[in-house]
Design a protein around this motif. Structure first.
Motif, PDB file in Angstrom:
ATOM      1  N   LEU A  45       0.693  -1.293  -0.249  1.00  0.00           N
ATOM      2  CA  LEU A  45       0.233   0.201   0.149  1.00  0.00           C
ATOM      3  C   LEU A  45       0.995   1.498   0.152  1.00  0.00           C
ATOM      4  O   LEU A  45       0.476   2.524  -0.788  1.00  0.00           O
ATOM      5  CB  LEU A  45      -0.930   0.017   1.033  1.00  0.00           C
ATOM      6  CG  LEU A  45      -2.006  -1.566   1.319  1.00  0.00           C
ATOM      7  CD1 LEU A  45      -2.548  -0.990   2.320  1.00  0.00           C
ATOM      8  CD2 LEU A  45      -2.338  -1.588   0.098  1.00  0.00           C
ATOM      9  N   ASP A  46       2.023   0.894   0.796  1.00  0.00           N
ATOM     10  CA  ASP A  46       3.325   2.107   0.813  1.00  0.00           C
ATOM     11  C   ASP A  46       3.549   2.539  -0.887  1.00  0.00           C
ATOM     12  O   ASP A  46       3.538   4.014  -0.658  1.00  0.00           O
ATOM     13  CB  ASP A  46       4.138   2.460   1.801  1.00  0.00           C
ATOM     14  CG  ASP A  46       3.759   2.394   3.098  1.00  0.00           C
ATOM     15  OD1 ASP A  46       2.429   2.504   3.147  1.00  0.00           O
ATOM     16  OD2 ASP A  46       4.650   1.685   4.121  1.00  0.00           O
ATOM     17  N   GLN A  47       4.007   2.107  -1.513  1.00  0.00           N
ATOM     18  CA  GLN A  47       4.075   2.409  -2.406  1.00  0.00           C
ATOM     19  C   GLN A  47       2.776   1.949  -3.774  1.00  0.00           C
ATOM     20  O   GLN A  47       3.807   2.138  -5.117  1.00  0.00           O
ATOM     21  CB  GLN A  47       5.350   0.816  -2.869  1.00  0.00           C
ATOM     22  CG  GLN A  47       6.060   0.996  -2.147  1.00  0.00           C
ATOM     23  CD  GLN A  47       6.648  -0.521  -1.697  1.00  0.00           C
ATOM     24  OE1 GLN A  47       6.958  -1.548  -2.782  1.00  0.00           O
ATOM     25  NE2 GLN A  47       7.624  -1.020  -1.033  1.00  0.00           N
ATOM     26  N   ALA A  48       1.389   1.880  -3.484  1.00  0.00           N
ATOM     27  CA  ALA A  48       0.562   2.167  -4.160  1.00  0.00           C
ATOM     28  C   ALA A  48       1.087   3.011  -5.811  1.00  0.00           C
ATOM     29  O   ALA A  48       1.370   3.882  -4.855  1.00  0.00           O
ATOM     30  CB  ALA A  48      -0.620   1.405  -4.189  1.00  0.00           C
ATOM     31  N   THR A  49       0.729   2.814  -6.794  1.00  0.00           N
ATOM     32  CA  THR A  49       0.494   3.755  -7.460  1.00  0.00           C
ATOM     33  C   THR A  49      -0.604   4.296  -7.751  1.00  0.00           C
ATOM     34  O   THR A  49      -1.571   3.587  -8.203  1.00  0.00           O
ATOM     35  CB  THR A  49       1.049   3.617  -9.072  1.00  0.00           C
ATOM     36  OG1 THR A  49       2.584   3.588  -8.562  1.00  0.00           O
ATOM     37  CG2 THR A  49       1.390   5.176 -10.018  1.00  0.00           C
ATOM     38  N   VAL A  50      -0.873   5.664  -7.320  1.00  0.00           N
ATOM     39  CA  VAL A  50      -2.597   6.608  -7.558  1.00  0.00           C
ATOM     40  C   VAL A  50      -2.595   7.647  -8.938  1.00  0.00           C
ATOM     41  O   VAL A  50      -2.218   7.932  -9.253  1.00  0.00           O
ATOM     42  CB  VAL A  50      -3.148   6.894  -6.314  1.00  0.00           C
ATOM     43  CG1 VAL A  50      -4.139   7.125  -6.657  1.00  0.00           C
ATOM     44  CG2 VAL A  50      -3.520   5.626  -5.149  1.00  0.00           C
ATOM     45  N   VAL A  51      -3.204   6.563 -10.082  1.00  0.00           N
ATOM     46  CA  VAL A  51      -3.521   7.488 -10.944  1.00  0.00           C
ATOM     47  C   VAL A  51      -5.253   7.837 -11.342  1.00  0.00           C
ATOM     48  O   VAL A  51      -5.644   7.353 -10.639  1.00  0.00           O
ATOM     49  CB  VAL A  51      -3.261   7.233 -12.436  1.00  0.00           C
ATOM     50  CG1 VAL A  51      -1.660   6.431 -12.758  1.00  0.00           C
ATOM     51  CG2 VAL A  51      -3.773   5.384 -12.427  1.00  0.00           C
ATOM     52  N   ASP A  52      -5.556   8.957 -11.799  1.00  0.00           N
ATOM     53  CA  ASP A  52      -7.142   9.085 -12.568  1.00  0.00           C
ATOM     54  C   ASP A  52      -7.824   8.795 -13.353  1.00  0.00           C
ATOM     55  O   ASP A  52      -8.833   8.616 -13.150  1.00  0.00           O
ATOM     56  CB  ASP A  52      -7.186  10.943 -13.023  1.00  0.00           C
ATOM     57  CG  ASP A  52      -6.440  11.683 -11.946  1.00  0.00           C
ATOM     58  OD1 ASP A  52      -6.725  11.713 -10.087  1.00  0.00           O
ATOM     59  OD2 ASP A  52      -5.589  12.473 -12.014  1.00  0.00           O
ATOM     60  N   THR A  53      -7.197   7.446 -14.082  1.00  0.00           N
ATOM     61  CA  THR A  53      -7.420   6.821 -15.402  1.00  0.00           C
ATOM     62  C   THR A  53      -6.374   5.728 -15.597  1.00  0.00           C
ATOM     63  O   THR A  53      -5.942   5.734 -15.207  1.00  0.00           O
ATOM     64  CB  THR A  53      -7.732   7.523 -16.885  1.00  0.00           C
ATOM     65  OG1 THR A  53      -6.431   7.643 -17.004  1.00  0.00           O
ATOM     66  CG2 THR A  53      -8.180   8.895 -16.797  1.00  0.00           C
ATOM     67  N   LEU A  54      -7.661   4.778 -16.153  1.00  0.00           N
ATOM     68  CA  LEU A  54      -7.058   3.403 -16.595  1.00  0.00           C
ATOM     69  C   LEU A  54      -6.512   3.564 -17.876  1.00  0.00           C
ATOM     70  O   LEU A  54      -4.953   3.330 -17.309  1.00  0.00           O
ATOM     71  CB  LEU A  54      -8.159   2.807 -16.709  1.00  0.00           C
ATOM     72  CG  LEU A  54      -7.822   1.342 -18.149  1.00  0.00           C
ATOM     73  CD1 LEU A  54      -6.879   0.451 -16.387  1.00  0.00           C
ATOM     74  CD2 LEU A  54      -8.676   0.485 -18.388  1.00  0.00           C
TER      75      LEU A  54
END
Length: 270
Positions: free
Chosen positions: A62-71
């Protein structure tokens, strides 16, 4: 995880997850199976306490997860994209089973990034999102109750990825993680298999005890020893098990007032 490990190039992509606990459960499923790259597309809530609580020790994912706006952002650099789909489409699309998905993912992971995409909890991936995928993955669940929890679906796919990896290692002779350990002689069994002489000595002792307690008559055997022989032969006894069984038989003889018959005693009787 080293760069040589194909898992390093396989990412799990969750699209618009509404319950953050499912993100944590997904991280746990990934860590169980040796994957670590998690991409989150526009999650409803992340990071938060629920996601970390459900991760059960997989917080680093979870700490290293990448969060983006779109697929599109999540898969832009990928050479292969596969998305889970539980329902048919008007326009047929290539569909593969989880095991085939794992094989293709491993085959392409050495050439570039691979994305395994999972949709929303309530209605999965949209048609437009599925059209971004090279293949649709179908998990053959019970048709009368086919809906899987998001993290469970991730676990199924990650398990197949892990199993494919282990089979490849075994094919190269690197380890024996998948080989069964069922009986003496298998890798990992702690005691050597009983020899034919050991087993025959046990059968002789067993017959003596059954005679001593009036359970068996040699003159009217009724296939008793044959069936007992078949029973114990199926067990593939090891040396310690033979010793334990003979110890029990000796205790039964003593309790019954008989003594264990050795070769000399048998010769005298004959």
């Amino acid at each position: 995880m080293t760069q040589q490990d194909p898992h390093a190039h396989i990412r799990i992509v969750l699209v618009e997850t509404s319950h953050s606990g499912n993100i944590g459960a997904t991280a746990r499923a990934m860590k169980n199976m040796g994957l670590s790259n998690l991409y989150l597309v526009n999650p409803a809530s992340f990071p938060d306490e629920a996601s970390y609580a459900r991760s059960s020790g997989a917080s680093e994912i979870l700490d290293q997860a990448t969060v983006v706006d779109t697929l599109d952002e999540a898969i832009a650099d990928c050479v292969l994209v596969m998305g889970t789909s539980a329902r048919g489409r008007k326009v047929p699309w290539p569909v593969i089973a989880p095991a085939d998905c794992a094989e293709r993912a491993a085959g392409q992971a050495g050439k570039g990034e691979v994305a395994l995409v999972f949709g929303r909890e309530n209605h999965g991936l949209s048609n437009e999102e599925l059209q971004r995928c090279h293949y649709h993955i179908h998990i053959p669940s019970n048709p009368d109750y086919s809906s899987l929890n998001l993290a469970m679906a991730v676990q199924v796919i990650c398990y197949e990825v892990r199993m494919h990896h282990l089979r490849q290692l075994e094919a190269g002779g690197e380890q024996a993680a998948l080989r069964p350990m069922l009986q003496p002689g298998d890798d990992g069994w702690d005691i050597k298999a009983a020899s034919v002489n050991d087993v025959e000595g046990f059968f002789g002792h067993l017959e003596d005890v059954l005679v001593d307690i009036d359970f068996h008559r040699r003159e009217n055997p009724r296939q008793l020893m044959t069936r007992l022989r078949r029973l114990f032969q199926r067990a593939h006894l090891d040396q310690m098990e033979i010793n334990i069984l003979r110890g029990i038989l000796t205790a039964v003889q003593k309790s019954a007032g008989a003594t264990e018959r050795g070769p000399e005693a048998k010769q005298e009787q004959e």
